[in-house]
Design an enzyme around this catalytic site. Structure first.
Site, PDB file in Angstrom:
ATOM      1  N   ARG A  15     -88.376  53.500  -3.543  1.00  0.00           N
ATOM      2  CA  ARG A  15     -89.100  54.602  -3.164  1.00  0.00           C
ATOM      3  C   ARG A  15     -88.646  55.253  -2.067  1.00  0.00           C
ATOM      4  NH1 ARG A  15     -95.093  51.790  -3.084  1.00  0.00           N
ATOM      5  NH2 ARG A  15     -93.609  50.148  -2.214  1.00  0.00           N
ATOM      6  N   LYS A  74     -93.020  51.728   3.176  1.00  0.00           N
ATOM      7  CA  LYS A  74     -93.245  50.411   3.600  1.00  0.00           C
ATOM      8  C   LYS A  74     -93.143  50.191   5.102  1.00  0.00           C
ATOM      9  CE  LYS A  74     -94.426  47.415   1.423  1.00  0.00           C
ATOM     10  NZ  LYS A  74     -95.731  47.316   1.244  1.00  0.00           N
ATOM     11  N   TYR A  93     -97.283  52.830   5.278  1.00  0.00           N
ATOM     12  CA  TYR A  93     -98.134  51.693   4.671  1.00  0.00           C
ATOM     13  C   TYR A  93     -97.773  50.485   5.753  1.00  0.00           C
ATOM     14  CZ  TYR A  93     -99.539  53.400   0.042  1.00  0.00           C
ATOM     15  OH  TYR A  93    -100.272  54.142  -1.060  1.00  0.00           O
ATOM     16  N   HIS A  95    -100.077  47.409   6.433  1.00  0.00           N
ATOM     17  CA  HIS A  95    -100.828  46.007   6.084  1.00  0.00           C
ATOM     18  C   HIS A  95    -100.735  45.111   7.333  1.00  0.00           C
ATOM     19  CE1 HIS A  95    -101.173  47.555   1.969  1.00  0.00           C
ATOM     20  NE2 HIS A  95    -100.027  47.854   1.881  1.00  0.00           N
ATOM     21  N   GLU A 117    -102.993  52.919   4.232  1.00  0.00           N
ATOM     22  CA  GLU A 117    -104.053  52.188   3.490  1.00  0.00           C
ATOM     23  C   GLU A 117    -105.456  52.267   4.233  1.00  0.00           C
ATOM     24  OE1 GLU A 117    -102.068  49.084   6.407  1.00  0.00           O
ATOM     25  OE2 GLU A 117    -101.467  50.778   5.046  1.00  0.00           O
ATOM     26  N   ASP A 269     -99.928  41.866  -0.369  1.00  0.00           N
ATOM     27  CA  ASP A 269     -99.940  42.493   0.754  1.00  0.00           C
ATOM     28  C   ASP A 269    -100.705  42.521   1.926  1.00  0.00           C
ATOM     29  OD1 ASP A 269     -97.737  44.106   0.170  1.00  0.00           O
ATOM     30  OD2 ASP A 269     -98.675  45.665  -0.927  1.00  0.00           O
TER      31      ASP A 269
END
Length: 369
Positions: A15, A74, A93, A95, A117, A269
């Site tokens: 991505r 990411k 993101y 996490h 998120e 995740d």
């Protein structure tokens, strides 16, 4: 504002944080978008296309990170840690509740870390997590069905069965976005589906809108244990916003599953909701515990980057534009949803669930602004 788009370097992550349309919208608004050469190739976007729409192609990751704001897909990988700095806004993101080392690195670097998120609307909706949860939920059934094939170590069962042969039993832990999308796919293939959730109103809703062989069960340890025993395919789809996922399935429960059954823990995740789950990669996606195949890839949507990149940028672009046009301080002051996305801010952890996950000091964002 100068916006950097580095190439993703996580294992088999194809991505990219910005589509061609995103580059055009930001450059038309007067911002500079620096894209690392080749960043879009995995999603089918050529350097020449980005450049034609106003993007500036830069040769190295360091060039892309040398920006006012870096947008990614990411979380930073270890080799990217040196790029984190106090005058940088990182929008991606994160996490963090499952990543203690990264949490401390981001805090100590002083970077302003805004996590896709945890951007949260007043109604509790997570607009930037939802599109990838939709992809991961649907993919969980695709990969689960594949892993059930005998050649992949599974029981050798077709998910939907055939006339005269019982369909497979799919147990889904969690009735949120991931669980709903997984159920839609599994029901469409003819599987016997059970959704387990704490929220009775959510279970009522799902029983009304989903069609097929669906059973809904209110969650408690005994109900989970009994359902897990029956599973041919077990989907972990539990989410607590911004926090580490609760462990609903113990190692003992896994050992009671049928040999060749499959676990897909989409919650990995956030640490995973199954005790035997540990992060895996697209290069080495599965392992076996007590005869049960585990698939715990932490970036599942990266396998379908064309779909995922468009779905993600559809949701993230308006927030990127707001941050670029207004500047980070004004944007988070005026947009509460975006403010809830801030996890680290100038050397402090400002998202409570992340701080609590590791027993670290929490500072409310409002007290720093």
């Amino acid at each position: 504002m100068i916006i950097g788009v580095p190439t993703e370097i996580k294992d088999n992550e194809y991505r990219v944080a910005m589509t061609l349309g995103g580059v055009k919208q930001l450059t038309d608004a007067g911002h500079e978008v620096r894209i690392q050469s080749g960043a879009g190739l995995g999603s089918g976007f050529l350097d020449e296309e980005y450049a034609r729409l106003g993007g500036t192609i830069v040769p190295t990751a360091a060039d892309a990170w040398a920006a006012d704001m870096v947008v990614k897909v990411k979380e930073p990988q270890e080799s990217e840690y040196p790029f984190l700095r106090p005058d940088l806004v990182l929008f991606t993101y994160l996490h963090l509740a499952a990543e203690e080392q990264l949490t401390k690195v981001m805090r100590d670097s002083g970077v302003i870390g805004i996590a896709y998120e945890t951007v949260e609307l007043a109604n509790g909706h997570l607009p930037l997590l939802t599109p990838m949860s939709e992809v991961a939920g649907r993919m969980s059934i695709q990969v689960g069905a594949s892993q059930l094939e005998r050649k992949n170590g599974g029981r050798g069962k077709l998910l939907g069965g055939v006339p005269g042969v019982r369909a497979s039993d799919v147990i889904i832990l969690g009735g949120g976005v991931v669980g709903t999308q997984a159920a839609m796919m599994a029901l469409g293939l003819g599987a016997n589906v059970v959704i387990i959730d704490l929220n009775l109103d959510r279970l009522r809703y799902l029983s009304e809108v989903l069609r097929g062989n669906l059973t809904t069960i209110a969650s408690n340890p005994y109900a989970v244990s009994e359902a897990v025993k029956r599973a041919d395919l077990l989907i972990g789809a539990v989410l607590i916003k911004g926090a580490k996922a609760p462990r609903l399935v113990t190692a003992e429960m896994v050992s009671a599953m049928k040999p060749g059954s499959v676990i897909v823990d989409v919650a990995i995740d956030q640490g995973g909701c199954i005790e035997t789950a540990r992060p895996t990669t697209h290069s080495n996606p599965t392992y076996v515990v007590d005869g049960v195949v585990h698939y715990c890839v932490t970036n599942m949507p990266g396998a379908v980057p064309r779909t995922s990149t468009y779905a993600l940028n559809n949701a993230t672009l308006p927030y990127m534009v707001k941050l670029a046009n207004m500047g980070v301080e004004q944007a988070i002051a005026k947009d509460m949803a975006l403010a809830l996305g801030v996890n680290t801010y100038k050397g402090r952890i400002v998202y409570q669930a992340v701080a609590e996950a590791f027993g670290l000091e929490y500072t409310p964002l409002q007290s720093l602004m």
